[in-house]
Design an enzyme around this catalytic site. Sequence first.
Site, PDB file in Angstrom:
ATOM      1  N   THR A 136       0.737  -1.245   0.185  1.00 31.79           N
ATOM      2  CA  THR A 136       0.016  -0.097   0.084  1.00 31.79           C
ATOM      3  C   THR A 136       0.875   1.205  -0.005  1.00 31.79           C
ATOM      4  OG1 THR A 136      -1.536   1.328   1.502  1.00 31.79           O
ATOM      5  CG2 THR A 136      -0.215  -0.405   2.364  1.00 31.79           C
ATOM      6  N   ASP A 137       0.222   2.282  -0.589  1.00 31.60           N
ATOM      7  CA  ASP A 137       1.041   3.568  -0.464  1.00 31.60           C
ATOM      8  C   ASP A 137       1.050   4.117   1.006  1.00 31.60           C
ATOM      9  OD1 ASP A 137      -1.669   4.088   0.034  1.00 31.60           O
ATOM     10  OD2 ASP A 137      -1.680   6.019  -1.672  1.00 31.60           O
ATOM     11  N   GLU A 138       0.161   3.556   1.786  1.00 30.29           N
ATOM     12  CA  GLU A 138      -0.055   4.053   3.257  1.00 30.29           C
ATOM     13  C   GLU A 138       1.288   3.854   4.048  1.00 30.29           C
ATOM     14  OE1 GLU A 138      -3.598   3.530   5.322  1.00 30.29           O
ATOM     15  OE2 GLU A 138      -4.549   3.040   3.234  1.00 30.29           O
ATOM     16  N   TYR A 162      -2.026  -0.429  10.899  1.00 28.74           N
ATOM     17  CA  TYR A 162      -1.993  -1.075   9.589  1.00 28.74           C
ATOM     18  C   TYR A 162      -0.792  -0.833   8.843  1.00 28.74           C
ATOM     19  CZ  TYR A 162      -3.281  -1.528   4.807  1.00 28.74           C
ATOM     20  OH  TYR A 162      -3.384  -2.008   3.287  1.00 28.74           O
ATOM     21  N   LYS A 166       2.509  -3.159   7.422  1.00 30.93           N
ATOM     22  CA  LYS A 166       2.505  -3.270   6.028  1.00 30.93           C
ATOM     23  C   LYS A 166       3.775  -3.010   5.835  1.00 30.93           C
ATOM     24  CE  LYS A 166       0.081  -4.804   2.986  1.00 30.93           C
ATOM     25  NZ  LYS A 166       0.066  -5.931   2.414  1.00 30.93           N
ATOM     26  N   TYR A 219     -15.398  11.172   8.574  1.00 34.19           N
ATOM     27  CA  TYR A 219     -14.763  11.359   9.540  1.00 34.19           C
ATOM     28  C   TYR A 219     -14.035  12.826   9.677  1.00 34.19           C
ATOM     29  CZ  TYR A 219     -14.141   6.349   9.839  1.00 34.19           C
ATOM     30  OH  TYR A 219     -14.578   4.930  10.026  1.00 34.19           O
ATOM     31  N   ASP A 296     -13.244  12.154  14.390  1.00 31.97           N
ATOM     32  CA  ASP A 296     -12.047  11.778  13.572  1.00 31.97           C
ATOM     33  C   ASP A 296     -11.251  10.481  13.855  1.00 31.97           C
ATOM     34  OD1 ASP A 296     -10.681  12.143  11.283  1.00 31.97           O
ATOM     35  OD2 ASP A 296      -9.412  13.882  11.858  1.00 31.97           O
TER      36      ASP A 296
HETATM   37  P1  NAD Z   1      -9.441  -7.853   1.984  1.00 28.98           P
HETATM   38  O1  NAD Z   1      -9.520  -7.264   3.445  1.00 28.98           O
HETATM   39  O2  NAD Z   1     -10.483  -7.515   1.324  1.00 28.98           O
HETATM   40  O3  NAD Z   1      -9.074  -9.239   2.018  1.00 28.98           O
HETATM   41  C1  NAD Z   1      -7.951  -9.733   2.642  1.00 28.98           C
HETATM   42  C2  NAD Z   1      -8.226 -11.382   2.352  1.00 28.98           C
HETATM   43  O4  NAD Z   1      -6.843 -11.903   3.054  1.00 28.98           O
HETATM   44  C3  NAD Z   1      -9.374 -11.949   2.899  1.00 28.98           C
HETATM   45  O5  NAD Z   1      -9.968 -12.878   1.948  1.00 28.98           O
HETATM   46  C4  NAD Z   1      -8.912 -12.742   4.043  1.00 28.98           C
HETATM   47  O6  NAD Z   1      -9.881 -13.940   4.312  1.00 28.98           O
HETATM   48  C5  NAD Z   1      -7.389 -13.125   3.952  1.00 28.98           C
HETATM   49  N1  NAD Z   1      -6.760 -13.359   5.195  1.00 28.98           N
HETATM   50  C6  NAD Z   1      -6.690 -12.405   5.932  1.00 28.98           C
HETATM   51  N2  NAD Z   1      -5.902 -13.134   6.950  1.00 28.98           N
HETATM   52  C7  NAD Z   1      -5.319 -14.003   6.462  1.00 28.98           C
HETATM   53  C8  NAD Z   1      -4.319 -15.130   7.058  1.00 28.98           C
HETATM   54  N3  NAD Z   1      -3.978 -15.131   8.194  1.00 28.98           N
HETATM   55  N4  NAD Z   1      -4.221 -16.504   5.971  1.00 28.98           N
HETATM   56  C9  NAD Z   1      -4.850 -16.483   4.763  1.00 28.98           C
HETATM   57  N5  NAD Z   1      -5.647 -15.548   4.425  1.00 28.98           N
HETATM   58  C10 NAD Z   1      -5.898 -14.345   5.228  1.00 28.98           C
HETATM   59  O7  NAD Z   1      -8.097  -6.961   1.550  1.00 28.98           O
HETATM   60  P2  NAD Z   1      -7.849  -6.165   0.140  1.00 28.98           P
HETATM   61  O8  NAD Z   1      -8.534  -4.687   0.398  1.00 28.98           O
HETATM   62  O9  NAD Z   1      -8.414  -7.350  -0.890  1.00 28.98           O
HETATM   63  O10 NAD Z   1      -6.339  -6.094   0.182  1.00 28.98           O
HETATM   64  C11 NAD Z   1      -5.639  -6.946  -0.294  1.00 28.98           C
HETATM   65  C12 NAD Z   1      -4.171  -6.536  -0.255  1.00 28.98           C
HETATM   66  O11 NAD Z   1      -4.027  -5.314  -0.886  1.00 28.98           O
HETATM   67  C13 NAD Z   1      -3.677  -6.474   1.099  1.00 28.98           C
HETATM   68  O12 NAD Z   1      -2.393  -6.882   1.196  1.00 28.98           O
HETATM   69  C14 NAD Z   1      -3.832  -4.774   1.460  1.00 28.98           C
HETATM   70  O13 NAD Z   1      -2.564  -4.374   2.189  1.00 28.98           O
HETATM   71  C15 NAD Z   1      -3.423  -4.284  -0.275  1.00 28.98           C
HETATM   72  N6  NAD Z   1      -3.891  -3.012  -0.619  1.00 28.98           N
HETATM   73  C16 NAD Z   1      -5.113  -2.792  -0.713  1.00 28.98           C
HETATM   74  C17 NAD Z   1      -5.623  -1.539  -0.811  1.00 28.98           C
HETATM   75  C18 NAD Z   1      -7.193  -1.019  -0.795  1.00 28.98           C
HETATM   76  O14 NAD Z   1      -7.549  -0.020  -1.205  1.00 28.98           O
HETATM   77  N7  NAD Z   1      -8.000  -1.935  -0.328  1.00 28.98           N
HETATM   78  C19 NAD Z   1      -4.569  -0.680  -1.453  1.00 28.98           C
HETATM   79  C20 NAD Z   1      -3.601  -1.014  -1.637  1.00 28.98           C
HETATM   80  C21 NAD Z   1      -2.924  -2.099  -1.023  1.00 28.98           C
HETATM   81  P1  TYD Z   2     -10.760   3.643   4.083  1.00 26.40           P
HETATM   82  O1  TYD Z   2     -11.928   3.142   3.079  1.00 26.40           O
HETATM   83  O2  TYD Z   2     -10.891   3.056   5.587  1.00 26.40           O
HETATM   84  O3  TYD Z   2      -9.462   3.606   3.619  1.00 26.40           O
HETATM   85  P2  TYD Z   2      -7.998   4.169   4.083  1.00 26.40           P
HETATM   86  O4  TYD Z   2      -8.127   4.361   5.515  1.00 26.40           O
HETATM   87  O5  TYD Z   2      -7.125   2.765   3.986  1.00 26.40           O
HETATM   88  O6  TYD Z   2      -7.617   5.086   3.381  1.00 26.40           O
HETATM   89  O7  TYD Z   2     -10.845   5.284   4.218  1.00 26.40           O
HETATM   90  C1  TYD Z   2     -10.841   6.168   3.107  1.00 26.40           C
HETATM   91  C2  TYD Z   2     -11.122   7.608   3.637  1.00 26.40           C
HETATM   92  O8  TYD Z   2     -12.437   7.671   4.242  1.00 26.40           O
HETATM   93  C3  TYD Z   2     -10.220   7.662   5.104  1.00 26.40           C
HETATM   94  O9  TYD Z   2      -9.986   9.136   4.832  1.00 26.40           O
HETATM   95  C4  TYD Z   2     -11.275   7.675   6.140  1.00 26.40           C
HETATM   96  C5  TYD Z   2     -12.499   7.930   5.427  1.00 26.40           C
HETATM   97  N1  TYD Z   2     -13.924   7.271   6.244  1.00 26.40           N
HETATM   98  C6  TYD Z   2     -14.832   8.075   6.465  1.00 26.40           C
HETATM   99  O10 TYD Z   2     -14.888   9.321   6.629  1.00 26.40           O
HETATM  100  N2  TYD Z   2     -15.978   7.456   7.084  1.00 26.40           N
HETATM  101  C7  TYD Z   2     -15.937   6.099   7.099  1.00 26.40           C
HETATM  102  O11 TYD Z   2     -17.304   5.568   7.445  1.00 26.40           O
HETATM  103  C8  TYD Z   2     -14.826   5.547   6.585  1.00 26.40           C
HETATM  104  C9  TYD Z   2     -14.859   3.673   6.589  1.00 26.40           C
HETATM  105  C10 TYD Z   2     -13.842   6.007   6.074  1.00 26.40           C
END
Ligand code: NAD
Ligand code: TYD
Length: 360
Positions: A136-138, A162, A166, A219, A296
């Site tokens: 992630t970019d975070e 988180y 990562k 938030y 927040d």
């Molecule tokens: P998600 O939470 O939707 O899915 C995570 C999956 O991992 C689930 O299917 C869960 O069952 C599985 N999992 C969790 N713990 C596990 C374990 N101990 N063993 C096996 N499986 C396990 O997440 P996502 O949003 O699809 O993100 C996927 C990846 O991409 C993550 O590594 C996340 O850090 C990264 N990522 C997400 C975003 C985003 O915007 N969602 C952006 C950048 C990077």
């Molecule tokens: P989120 O989807 O949780 O992704 P991330 O925290 O990984 O960026 O949140 C996106 C943005 O939206 C973040 O600035 C937090 C805000 N947010 C709200 O304002 N209300 C909400 O109910 C949620 C879930 C997130």
Amino acid sequence: MRTYLVTGGAGFIGSNYIHYMFRKYGGDIRIINVDALTYAGNLENLKDIESRENYTFVRADICDKEAIAAIFAENDIDRVVHFAAESHVDRSIRDPEVFVRTNVLGTAVMLNCAKAAWELPDGGFKPDKKFLHVSTDEVYGSLEEDGGYFYETTPYAPRSPYSASKAGSDMLVKAYMDTYRFPANITNCSNNYGPYQFPEKLIPLIINNALHGKKLPVYGDGRNVRDWLYVEDHAKAIDMVQEKGRLFETYNVGGHNEKQNIEIVRTILNTLREMLPDSDPRKALVSDDLITYVEDRKGHDRRYAIAPDKIKAEIGWEPETMFEDGIRRTIQWFFENEDWMRNVTSGDYQKYYEDMYRNR
Ligand code: NAD
Ligand code: TYD
């Protein structure tokens, strides 16, 4: 035939990636999806492909060394694409430990098992084996409102449990590349949105609440900025990095689609109003009055923004889906998949595994 081991393939991005890969490669690849099915894992995301001959699901925890080693022993894995993680910042603030366990320890187990399976007696690795760590970019921390972009060279400065976990996992992958010349890449991507996203994240939560006339929690002042990417563009980037990228390199994925959270909420409300026919009773529920500013998030990062210059220059990837199109496609998907949302919000999706796999 190339064999992929995908971790976390029952989650949001992992399931979109698996769909994308079968659309692109059809019967030319094999995918083994390893997922523990935590609250975020949902096999309904994959029900249209689960009977494919070239797809296998294995329920396992990535921290379980024996289970992961057994998968490598029983299959000649060519590609690992490692998505499995705890992924929600708010949950990490309440319960950091599971984030360290899955994201750091789980990544160490994946790296170690891949290394053991792929290494040669001379210390090198079998040809054409590749591990891609999805991050992630975070990890780069928080930018000021007018304060530049994240580049691959930006120092890591994670600020939530988180992103710290990562960052720890990224550092392990870097350590494997530096110490063993382990064949890997890291991608650091911005916020994704699209089909199958669990409604704890901003976009699906707002869509679902608005359609039910429930409050829309924003938030703080609602002016935090995220750089949104349609999930299919991310899936494509992962595949392109793995096939065209230089090994041992990190690539940032995202692309100049910065929006304040309040803009996202208002865009969703406007798009819902445009898309719902007058005859749909939900239309009357969709209202700006639902917007509710709430306390927040602790340590809320102000702004994320990716500079995708490297992936564009070296690999030719750039985001293809304009936000206006992507959000319409996402909303349309939620309209067409009301059962999915109902099952997720009621918890019924967790019974799906038992029903589906009872006799297998
Ligand atoms: P998600 O939470 O939707 O899915 C995570 C999956 O991992 C689930 O299917 C869960 O069952 C599985 N999992 C969790 N713990 C596990 C374990 N101990 N063993 C096996 N499986 C396990 O997440 P996502 O949003 O699809 O993100 C996927 C990846 O991409 C993550 O590594 C996340 O850090 C990264 N990522 C997400 C975003 C985003 O915007 N969602 C952006 C950048 C990077
Ligand atoms: P989120 O989807 O949780 O992704 P991330 O925290 O990984 O960026 O949140 C996106 C943005 O939206 C973040 O600035 C937090 C805000 N947010 C709200 O304002 N209300 C909400 O109910 C949620 C879930 C997130």
